[in-house]
Design a protein around this motif. Structure first.
Motif, PDB file in Angstrom:
ATOM      1  N   ILE A 148     -47.460  46.621  26.902  1.00  0.00           N
ATOM      2  CA  ILE A 148     -48.048  45.868  28.015  1.00  0.00           C
ATOM      3  C   ILE A 148     -48.986  44.826  27.410  1.00  0.00           C
ATOM      4  O   ILE A 148     -49.893  45.169  26.650  1.00  0.00           O
ATOM      5  CB  ILE A 148     -48.824  46.792  28.981  1.00  0.00           C
ATOM      6  N   THR A 149     -48.734  43.569  27.723  1.00  0.00           N
ATOM      7  CA  THR A 149     -49.568  42.472  27.234  1.00  0.00           C
ATOM      8  C   THR A 149     -49.963  41.596  28.417  1.00  0.00           C
ATOM      9  O   THR A 149     -49.376  41.700  29.505  1.00  0.00           O
ATOM     10  CB  THR A 149     -48.823  41.618  26.189  1.00  0.00           C
ATOM     11  N   CYS A 150     -50.938  40.725  28.217  1.00  0.00           N
ATOM     12  CA  CYS A 150     -51.317  39.790  29.275  1.00  0.00           C
ATOM     13  C   CYS A 150     -51.801  38.479  28.667  1.00  0.00           C
ATOM     14  O   CYS A 150     -52.036  38.383  27.460  1.00  0.00           O
ATOM     15  CB  CYS A 150     -52.358  40.394  30.217  1.00  0.00           C
ATOM     16  N   HIS A 151     -51.920  37.491  29.533  1.00  0.00           N
ATOM     17  CA  HIS A 151     -52.271  36.133  29.133  1.00  0.00           C
ATOM     18  C   HIS A 151     -53.048  35.528  30.296  1.00  0.00           C
ATOM     19  O   HIS A 151     -52.599  35.599  31.439  1.00  0.00           O
ATOM     20  CB  HIS A 151     -50.981  35.356  28.879  1.00  0.00           C
ATOM     21  N   GLU A 187     -63.917  40.120  39.929  1.00  0.00           N
ATOM     22  CA  GLU A 187     -62.935  40.945  39.226  1.00  0.00           C
ATOM     23  C   GLU A 187     -61.580  40.703  39.858  1.00  0.00           C
ATOM     24  O   GLU A 187     -61.448  40.649  41.076  1.00  0.00           O
ATOM     25  CB  GLU A 187     -63.307  42.436  39.349  1.00  0.00           C
ATOM     26  N   VAL A 188     -60.562  40.553  39.021  1.00  0.00           N
ATOM     27  CA  VAL A 188     -59.185  40.463  39.502  1.00  0.00           C
ATOM     28  C   VAL A 188     -58.488  41.746  39.090  1.00  0.00           C
ATOM     29  O   VAL A 188     -58.508  42.124  37.917  1.00  0.00           O
ATOM     30  CB  VAL A 188     -58.456  39.233  38.915  1.00  0.00           C
ATOM     31  N   VAL A 189     -57.890  42.426  40.069  1.00  0.00           N
ATOM     32  CA  VAL A 189     -57.206  43.691  39.829  1.00  0.00           C
ATOM     33  C   VAL A 189     -55.720  43.490  40.113  1.00  0.00           C
ATOM     34  O   VAL A 189     -55.339  43.048  41.195  1.00  0.00           O
ATOM     35  CB  VAL A 189     -57.777  44.813  40.727  1.00  0.00           C
ATOM     36  N   VAL A 190     -54.892  43.817  39.120  1.00  0.00           N
ATOM     37  CA  VAL A 190     -53.444  43.693  39.255  1.00  0.00           C
ATOM     38  C   VAL A 190     -52.835  45.061  38.973  1.00  0.00           C
ATOM     39  O   VAL A 190     -53.001  45.602  37.881  1.00  0.00           O
ATOM     40  CB  VAL A 190     -52.875  42.646  38.266  1.00  0.00           C
ATOM     41  N   THR A 191     -52.133  45.620  39.963  1.00  0.00           N
ATOM     42  CA  THR A 191     -51.486  46.921  39.819  1.00  0.00           C
ATOM     43  C   THR A 191     -49.984  46.709  39.830  1.00  0.00           C
ATOM     44  O   THR A 191     -49.460  45.951  40.654  1.00  0.00           O
ATOM     45  CB  THR A 191     -51.921  47.860  40.960  1.00  0.00           C
ATOM     46  N   PHE A 192     -49.280  47.387  38.920  1.00  0.00           N
ATOM     47  CA  PHE A 192     -47.834  47.189  38.793  1.00  0.00           C
ATOM     48  C   PHE A 192     -47.171  48.471  38.309  1.00  0.00           C
ATOM     49  O   PHE A 192     -47.829  49.371  37.795  1.00  0.00           O
ATOM     50  CB  PHE A 192     -47.526  46.017  37.841  1.00  0.00           C
ATOM     51  N   TYR A 238     -43.842  44.750  29.296  1.00  0.00           N
ATOM     52  CA  TYR A 238     -44.388  44.034  30.436  1.00  0.00           C
ATOM     53  C   TYR A 238     -45.440  43.037  29.965  1.00  0.00           C
ATOM     54  O   TYR A 238     -46.395  43.409  29.295  1.00  0.00           O
ATOM     55  CB  TYR A 238     -45.008  45.011  31.449  1.00  0.00           C
ATOM     56  N   HIS A 239     -45.231  41.775  30.338  1.00  0.00           N
ATOM     57  CA  HIS A 239     -46.193  40.716  30.052  1.00  0.00           C
ATOM     58  C   HIS A 239     -46.689  40.215  31.403  1.00  0.00           C
ATOM     59  O   HIS A 239     -45.885  39.821  32.255  1.00  0.00           O
ATOM     60  CB  HIS A 239     -45.536  39.587  29.257  1.00  0.00           C
ATOM     61  N   VAL A 240     -48.008  40.267  31.621  1.00  0.00           N
ATOM     62  CA  VAL A 240     -48.580  39.925  32.918  1.00  0.00           C
ATOM     63  C   VAL A 240     -49.522  38.731  32.762  1.00  0.00           C
ATOM     64  O   VAL A 240     -50.677  38.893  32.375  1.00  0.00           O
ATOM     65  CB  VAL A 240     -49.349  41.132  33.514  1.00  0.00           C
ATOM     66  N   PRO A 241     -49.036  37.515  33.039  1.00  0.00           N
ATOM     67  CA  PRO A 241     -49.900  36.334  33.001  1.00  0.00           C
ATOM     68  C   PRO A 241     -50.775  36.252  34.254  1.00  0.00           C
ATOM     69  O   PRO A 241     -50.364  36.658  35.343  1.00  0.00           O
ATOM     70  CB  PRO A 241     -48.917  35.164  32.969  1.00  0.00           C
ATOM     71  N   LEU A 242     -51.980  35.734  34.073  1.00  0.00           N
ATOM     72  CA  LEU A 242     -52.895  35.493  35.179  1.00  0.00           C
ATOM     73  C   LEU A 242     -53.305  34.026  35.129  1.00  0.00           C
ATOM     74  O   LEU A 242     -53.830  33.554  34.121  1.00  0.00           O
ATOM     75  CB  LEU A 242     -54.137  36.386  35.056  1.00  0.00           C
ATOM     76  N   LEU A 243     -53.018  33.307  36.201  1.00  0.00           N
ATOM     77  CA  LEU A 243     -53.452  31.915  36.348  1.00  0.00           C
ATOM     78  C   LEU A 243     -54.725  31.959  37.176  1.00  0.00           C
ATOM     79  O   LEU A 243     -54.719  32.436  38.317  1.00  0.00           O
ATOM     80  CB  LEU A 243     -52.376  31.077  37.039  1.00  0.00           C
ATOM     81  N   LEU A 244     -55.824  31.489  36.607  1.00  0.00           N
ATOM     82  CA  LEU A 244     -57.142  31.754  37.159  1.00  0.00           C
ATOM     83  C   LEU A 244     -57.945  30.478  37.382  1.00  0.00           C
ATOM     84  O   LEU A 244     -57.908  29.557  36.563  1.00  0.00           O
ATOM     85  CB  LEU A 244     -57.886  32.654  36.155  1.00  0.00           C
ATOM     86  N   ALA A 245     -58.661  30.447  38.498  1.00  0.00           N
ATOM     87  CA  ALA A 245     -59.634  29.401  38.800  1.00  0.00           C
ATOM     88  C   ALA A 245     -60.798  30.086  39.527  1.00  0.00           C
ATOM     89  O   ALA A 245     -60.663  31.232  39.957  1.00  0.00           O
ATOM     90  CB  ALA A 245     -59.007  28.312  39.669  1.00  0.00           C
ATOM     91  N   SER A 281     -53.347  33.650  40.597  1.00  0.00           N
ATOM     92  CA  SER A 281     -51.962  34.004  40.817  1.00  0.00           C
ATOM     93  C   SER A 281     -51.473  34.761  39.591  1.00  0.00           C
ATOM     94  O   SER A 281     -51.952  34.533  38.483  1.00  0.00           O
ATOM     95  CB  SER A 281     -51.123  32.721  41.015  1.00  0.00           C
ATOM     96  N   THR A 282     -50.531  35.650  39.800  1.00  0.00           N
ATOM     97  CA  THR A 282     -49.978  36.410  38.689  1.00  0.00           C
ATOM     98  C   THR A 282     -48.493  36.635  38.918  1.00  0.00           C
ATOM     99  O   THR A 282     -47.996  36.472  40.045  1.00  0.00           O
ATOM    100  CB  THR A 282     -50.738  37.743  38.500  1.00  0.00           C
ATOM    101  N   TYR A 283     -47.787  37.005  37.866  1.00  0.00           N
ATOM    102  CA  TYR A 283     -46.351  37.249  37.951  1.00  0.00           C
ATOM    103  C   TYR A 283     -45.930  38.071  36.747  1.00  0.00           C
ATOM    104  O   TYR A 283     -46.709  38.254  35.811  1.00  0.00           O
ATOM    105  CB  TYR A 283     -45.581  35.931  38.005  1.00  0.00           C
ATOM    106  N   ARG A 284     -44.696  38.579  36.758  1.00  0.00           N
ATOM    107  CA  ARG A 284     -44.188  39.278  35.593  1.00  0.00           C
ATOM    108  C   ARG A 284     -43.600  38.245  34.641  1.00  0.00           C
ATOM    109  O   ARG A 284     -42.623  37.569  34.947  1.00  0.00           O
ATOM    110  CB  ARG A 284     -43.124  40.313  35.946  1.00  0.00           C
ATOM    111  N   GLY A 285     -44.202  38.127  33.478  1.00  0.00           N
ATOM    112  CA  GLY A 285     -43.721  37.181  32.467  1.00  0.00           C
ATOM    113  C   GLY A 285     -42.684  37.830  31.576  1.00  0.00           C
ATOM    114  O   GLY A 285     -42.205  38.929  31.841  1.00  0.00           O
ATOM    115  N   SER A 286     -42.365  37.139  30.502  1.00  0.00           N
ATOM    116  CA  SER A 286     -41.364  37.667  29.570  1.00  0.00           C
ATOM    117  C   SER A 286     -41.944  37.801  28.193  1.00  0.00           C
ATOM    118  O   SER A 286     -43.008  37.327  27.890  1.00  0.00           O
ATOM    119  CB  SER A 286     -40.147  36.753  29.530  1.00  0.00           C
TER     120      SER A 286
END
Length: 130
Positions: free
Chosen positions: A8-11, A100-105, A113-120, A125-130
């Motif tokens: 599990i990674t994120c960006h 705090e941004v909470v993302v449950t999947f 699983y790569h979970v990008p977070l686009l933040l302002a 917004s978030t989505y399942r990345g590759s």
């Protein structure tokens, strides 16, 4: 090895400035009960590739010695995981609507699983990345 990544990674990308969000503390929690908690911080590119077991400053005893891959290997089929992004510290107190941004999947065994977070400051917004 520097190129190895956890399952599990994120960006995090700060869309208000068009750059990676460096230095955001993130917690990852999931697995079977009792749930395991991991933590990390986004690097200069806004990414988290590896996680360390979380050890609260308020807990006494040994530092946890489990790895994310070990926890995921104990899961039979699916498990639910939660990412908690400390966006309040990143933007500064009073400078964001979302401290705090909470993302449950849901994670299927054996998948990455790569979970990008686009933040302002006032949106994300978030989505399942590759």
């Amino acid at each position: 090895m520097a190129d190895e990544k956890d399952p599990i990674t994120c960006h995090v990308l700060d869309t208000s400035v068009g750059k990676p969000a460096k230095g955001i503390r993130v917690k990852l929690e999931g697995g079977h009960a009792p749930l395991k908690t991991f933590e990390s911080q986004t690097d200069d590119d806004g990414r988290i590739k590896t996680w360390l077991p979380y050890s609260s400053a308020h807990e006494a005893g040994d530092v946890p010695t489990y790895a994310l891959e070990d926890v995921l290997s104990e899961v039979d089929d699916k498990s639910t995981w939660t990412l908690r992004f400390d966006t309040g510290s990143y933007f500064g107190e009073g400078n964001t609507f979302f401290p705090e941004v909470v993302v449950t999947f849901v994670v299927d065994k054996g998948q990455h699983y790569h979970v990008p977070l686009l933040l302002a400051p006032y949106s994300y917004s978030t989505y399942r990345g590759s």
